[in-house]
Design a protein around this motif. Structure first.
Motif, PDB file in Angstrom:
ATOM      1  N   PRO A 190       0.640  -0.984  -0.235  1.00  0.00           N
ATOM      2  CA  PRO A 190      -0.159  -0.179  -0.247  1.00  0.00           C
ATOM      3  C   PRO A 190       0.829   1.793   0.160  1.00  0.00           C
ATOM      4  CG  PRO A 190      -0.853  -1.674   1.649  1.00  0.00           C
ATOM      5  CD  PRO A 190       0.615  -1.522   1.205  1.00  0.00           C
ATOM      6  N   ALA A 191       1.933   1.238   0.789  1.00  0.00           N
ATOM      7  CA  ALA A 191       2.736   2.708   0.652  1.00  0.00           C
ATOM      8  C   ALA A 191       3.445   2.951  -0.517  1.00  0.00           C
ATOM      9  CB  ALA A 191       3.652   2.540   1.994  1.00  0.00           C
ATOM     10  N   LEU A 192       4.165   1.551  -0.744  1.00  0.00           N
ATOM     11  CA  LEU A 192       4.140   1.970  -2.234  1.00  0.00           C
ATOM     12  C   LEU A 192       3.369   2.266  -3.590  1.00  0.00           C
ATOM     13  CD1 LEU A 192       6.652   1.006  -4.129  1.00  0.00           C
ATOM     14  CD2 LEU A 192       6.195  -0.603  -4.762  1.00  0.00           C
ATOM     15  N   GLY A 193       2.358   1.963  -3.507  1.00  0.00           N
ATOM     16  CA  GLY A 193       1.263   1.799  -4.393  1.00  0.00           C
ATOM     17  C   GLY A 193       1.419   3.654  -3.977  1.00  0.00           C
ATOM     18  N   ALA A 194       0.747   4.330  -2.800  1.00  0.00           N
ATOM     19  CA  ALA A 194       0.546   5.907  -2.507  1.00  0.00           C
ATOM     20  C   ALA A 194       1.403   6.122  -3.310  1.00  0.00           C
ATOM     21  CB  ALA A 194       0.444   5.804  -1.314  1.00  0.00           C
ATOM     22  N   ALA A 195       3.048   5.935  -2.961  1.00  0.00           N
ATOM     23  CA  ALA A 195       4.195   6.858  -3.161  1.00  0.00           C
ATOM     24  C   ALA A 195       3.904   6.630  -4.689  1.00  0.00           C
ATOM     25  CB  ALA A 195       5.626   5.717  -3.226  1.00  0.00           C
ATOM     26  N   ILE A 196       3.672   5.864  -5.946  1.00  0.00           N
ATOM     27  CA  ILE A 196       3.390   5.506  -6.724  1.00  0.00           C
ATOM     28  C   ILE A 196       1.991   6.788  -7.044  1.00  0.00           C
ATOM     29  CG2 ILE A 196       2.740   4.252  -9.106  1.00  0.00           C
ATOM     30  CD1 ILE A 196       4.222   2.038  -7.886  1.00  0.00           C
ATOM     31  N   LEU A 197       1.442   7.526  -6.778  1.00  0.00           N
ATOM     32  CA  LEU A 197       0.485   7.953  -7.443  1.00  0.00           C
ATOM     33  C   LEU A 197       1.251   9.431  -7.185  1.00  0.00           C
ATOM     34  CD1 LEU A 197      -2.744   7.106  -5.160  1.00  0.00           C
ATOM     35  CD2 LEU A 197      -1.717   6.216  -8.113  1.00  0.00           C
ATOM     36  N   GLY A 198       2.048   9.681  -5.810  1.00  0.00           N
ATOM     37  CA  GLY A 198       2.777  10.872  -5.851  1.00  0.00           C
ATOM     38  C   GLY A 198       4.216  10.899  -7.356  1.00  0.00           C
ATOM     39  N   VAL A 199       4.112  10.341  -7.421  1.00  0.00           N
ATOM     40  CA  VAL A 199       4.801   9.804  -8.398  1.00  0.00           C
ATOM     41  C   VAL A 199       3.853  10.046  -9.740  1.00  0.00           C
ATOM     42  CG1 VAL A 199       6.566   8.618 -10.211  1.00  0.00           C
ATOM     43  CG2 VAL A 199       6.921   8.566  -7.996  1.00  0.00           C
ATOM     44  N   MET A 200       3.144  10.419 -10.196  1.00  0.00           N
ATOM     45  CA  MET A 200       2.042   9.871 -10.860  1.00  0.00           C
ATOM     46  C   MET A 200       1.813  12.306 -11.207  1.00  0.00           C
ATOM     47  SD  MET A 200      -0.489   6.708 -11.034  1.00  0.00           S
ATOM     48  CE  MET A 200      -1.482   7.403 -12.030  1.00  0.00           C
ATOM     49  N   VAL A 201       1.695  12.408  -9.912  1.00  0.00           N
ATOM     50  CA  VAL A 201       1.096  13.568  -9.752  1.00  0.00           C
ATOM     51  C   VAL A 201       2.553  14.955 -10.363  1.00  0.00           C
ATOM     52  CG1 VAL A 201      -0.669  13.574  -8.725  1.00  0.00           C
ATOM     53  CG2 VAL A 201       0.937  13.550  -7.320  1.00  0.00           C
TER      54      VAL A 201
END
Lengths: 544, 544
Positions: free
Chosen positions: A469-480
């Motif tokens: 989950p934390a990795l997935g959240a970080a990826i959303l950060g990369v996307m934005v």
């Protein structure tokens, strides 16, 4: 596009603690920290008054989220040694539906002196079960009015969802309802705190709204007439008390305010993604960028998620939401209500201190459990039947059966339930090409994964990440953060690079569990018998 | 009539040992001895050849019966100090259907040199399960021919009965069948040894013949045509290989021969009763002289027996036999296939060393087991369904249920099965006025007896005797001694005086367990749900 350097932060808000994860643009963890909430789950007494809470209450303290996250980010930042200025984006996943009432400036009502001693003014944790009568009425009214939103949720609105909790508050503490200027998900509230701005612009996640508040991109929230039918005082809840704009996870919610930046030790201006539910973030967290990959988050219960380019009417899913998991796709959510906790319940029932012995015995029992059949509905049936009142069981028992038979039959029942879900999806036009297992359970229970693979007749990739989950959240950060900052040409490229398993990178290697085809026939037979038993149990439950 | 002095001997032949019990005419034990059979159950290798036996074989050695009984009588006689001349009668109960082939003079074929190494020439113990295919054919042929005897046995001939074992021998060892001049029950063989005489006069028990060999007083044995349809070589089995006369238990078989008297240390000429099955002897052994008293022999499995003046067609009993238990009555036999052994299976399943903890937990669970439903068919369903292929189960399980719930649900299922049987009897005109529990289980499991009483809404008398079968056999001995010797005007008087509980006599006091009426409603509800589940399980088993 050339690969850039930089780091993203994933903030993963769980039930007891918050995790901050710093990753580089390869998805490598460079720092992580977990901070427990000071008040944890508030289930017995209210911190302000010491007043005893009813047994089905579960609340949280909003300060814990701010304090916990700030401390976790500072700790992880320190551990990582990363220069704060190199952080390019932040993503947030949160339990859901955890929700709260606030004033127009975002102040939680529970920290307002007038309401600090009123339990219903506090944030209600996802597992707060105080809204039973309200949920029943919502379902009754929705069915009577033939509300079309029902078909997106397998025909049932859940006890833990958003509007049951709002209605519970309206009817249990009308002054709290009246004073609330904003009702919102905790994940959205936290993102709003990060990015600031007026209530009318607050970024609400399409994930939380779609899966828990009956919102859809095509139809919006339920109608005024529906809410009026529930309770006239609630008719204009959306217009009056739910300001904001809908933003998909992986789309920009705003940038970090100087105030929050100071608290966290980060520079102001870092892009922040809209929030996402902690289960659904497992999809990017498992490197699943393409439609057709079913990501199975296996733990206490299980959540199976899938992106699709098609908006199909599948009658057996817990939710279908456009932009619900990743922008541009229809997100399908299904799941099973008792997985790890049913295994643990049976282990305790059988007088076993750990799983060693029953796992060994279950391995020695042939596929099909020598005839023993189980229904794994000890916590109701989530999908495909969406009926929490259903119950579990073991049938076809003889004096020759052993604890290993019961345990294996339970694992098989879990696999049969999953096969049923997947068959339903495929029959209704939703493709399932690939299976990825994530969460804690697949790592601890290889027998379960093998039985899943055998029953489904498909390979299962066990994702290596311990912090999905934390990795997935970080990826959303990369996307934005945008292409320019990240160097990724597309969201899919970020997801694949940062989270997909890699053959030659230590810690990133997936275990692929292949089906043993010799067992397939026995499982096919057992599956048919399981479906018959399920039909009978449903018929019996209707008789009662 | 004045009370006489004198003593009777009960010989109780079990699976592992024989018990000799000396009682006076008040039913007081004056001496007892148990002797284990030298060869015990012969299940692995044949004593003569060491040849390995198939897994479903269970044989016995006839010498063990003679030697064991002789030694037990001598021992008990010595312990009692009773003058041997004061023994007025002998009764014999035996496991059934334990049976053997002999020559015309009673010599067991297995002690004839020609056949000593042929397993099928040996006595087959009741639990010998070698005749599966033969039993299937017997049932098929009987149903096809619409044999009327089927209705006396709930429509099913059992695997452990007489003619399946004969047919098994005919087909598996035709030379043994050809050489056999007499086929008979072990209990009848032993009584024949006691009283001597020619084969044509050998006293066959109406109990053994009626419950295990499809004999009835009205119609005799099945017809030649039926046996011919089974196997032409067996057409005349009754005429050619089953000489003798039918005698009811409690009726005179003959008197003790000088040879057997010498072996046992008794005077020749003592009257001997016809044999009786070890379960059915529980009726006189429990002091039940009147019709309408259901005697429940509770142990590994359970046997519920009842005398009635009426010959009613009850479709759900294991056997209805005129003179089957006591002369002058129709004896009804019903029973449940898994009682004590199912409890023990569950205890082991739940990882419990003994019953203490689960009994305590089960007591704390309310009537109706918080919704948990069990089917106690882990060993098939004997009555009322007469279907050994049915299986057990637990349904309606949630994560809140504990081992105590499972155990209580199993006890309740056992009680519901009994209620079903009794309701069926009463619906078909067989009165059940009184309930008496005997056997080992009611003394060790008071919770079970309480649940039985609550579910049935009737008091249950727990019979105090520890040697019910041997006492019952001794009473049969008193019955054949005659009025003059015993002083009893009727069989009923002997049964009442010698075996009925007595309030003021230590060791003869019964525990009367009364129903807790407050629980009745919950049990009524649970019983209806149990019957629904049973219907569904039967439907499911037919689908497969």
């Amino acid at each position: 596009m050339a690969r850039k350097s930089g780091y993203a932060i994933g903030l993963d808000f769980g039930t007891e603690s918050v995790r901050a994860l710093f990753v580089d643009l390869e998805g490598n963890q460079v720092g992580a920290a977990v901070v427990k909430y000071k008040h944890g789950q508030i289930t017995r007494t209210l911190p302000t008054s010491g007043a005893k809470l009813p047994p089905d209450y579960a609340l949280q303290h909003p300060n814990d989220w701010i304090d916990g996250a700030s401390r976790a980010v500072r700790k992880a930042l320190k551990i990582s040694g990363v220069p704060a200025r190199e952080v390019i984006g932040i993503g947030v996943d949160f339990t859901s539906c955890t929700m709260l009432p606030t004033l127009a400036d975002g102040t939680p009502l529970c920290v307002d002196r007038r309401f600090a001693k009123v339990p219903l003014a506090w944030p209600k944790l996802w597992k707060h079960h105080g809204a039973e009568t309200q949920t029943d009425r919502i379902n009754l009214v929705a069915r009577r009015r033939k509300e079309t939103f029902l078909k997106r949720y397998g025909g049932i609105i859940g006890l833990e969802w958003f509007f049951p909790k709002v209605l519970e508050t309206l009817e249990g503490a009308p002054k709290v309802y009246a004073a609330a200027e904003v009702w919102l998900e905790a994940g959205d509230w936290f993102v709003w705190q990060l990015v600031g701005g007026e209530a009318k612009d607050l970024p609400r996640s399409t994930c939380q709204a779609g899966y828990k508040a009956m919102w859809s991109k095509a139809d919006g929230y339920p109608s005024t007439a529906f809410f009026r039918a529930l309770n006239p005082a609630m008719a204009h809840v959306v217009r009056d008390k739910m300001p904001g704009r809908l933003v998909a996870p992986g789309e920009l919610a705003g940038v970090l305010t100087p105030t929050m930046a100071r608290k966290m030790g980060l520079p102001a201006g870092v892009p922040v993604s809209a929030a996402i539910i902690d289960a659904h973030v497992g999809v990017p967290g498992a490197g699943a960028d393409k439609p057709g990959t079913l990501v199975m988050v296996l733990g206490t219960s299980s959540c199976h998620m899938l992106n699709s380019t098609e908006d199909c009417f599948v009658p057996v899913v817990a939710g279908i939401v456009e932009d619900g998991i990743l922008p541009g796709y229809f997100g399908y959510e299904t799941g099973q209500a008792a997985v790890g906790d049913a295994f643990d319940w049976l282990r305790v029932m059988l007088g076993q201190r750990n799983f060693d012995q029953i796992t060994e015995s279950a391995r020695a029992v042939p596929a099909g459990s020598d005839g023993v059949l189980c229904l794994d509905w000890m916590n109701g049936c989530r999908t495909p039947l969406m009926d929490g009142s259903l119950k579990g069981g073991f049938m076809n028992l003889t004096l020759n059966h052993t604890p290993g038979h019961l345990y294996r039959a339970l694992l098989e029942a879990s696999a049969f339930g999953l096969r049923w879900i997947i068959e339903q999806c495929q029959e209704h036009g939703v493709r399932v090409d690939k299976l990825v297992a994530t969460g804690g359970l697949p790592h601890h229970n290889p027998l379960l994964v093998q039985i899943y693979a055998d029953v489904l007749g498909k390979s299962i990739t066990v994702h290596p990440c311990q912090y999905g989950p934390a990795l997935g959240a970080a990826i959303l950060g990369v996307m934005v953060a945008g292409k320019k900052a990240s160097g990724f040409a597309s969201p899919g490229a970020a997801i694949r690079t940062m989270a997909a398993p890699r053959k030659n990178v230590p810690g990133r290697q997936a275990v692929v569990v292949r089906p043993v085809h010799a067992d397939r026939k026995a499982y096919d037979r057992a599956y048919r018998r399981y479906r018959n038993l399920a039909d009978m149990a449903v018929a019996a439950s209707k008789q009662e």
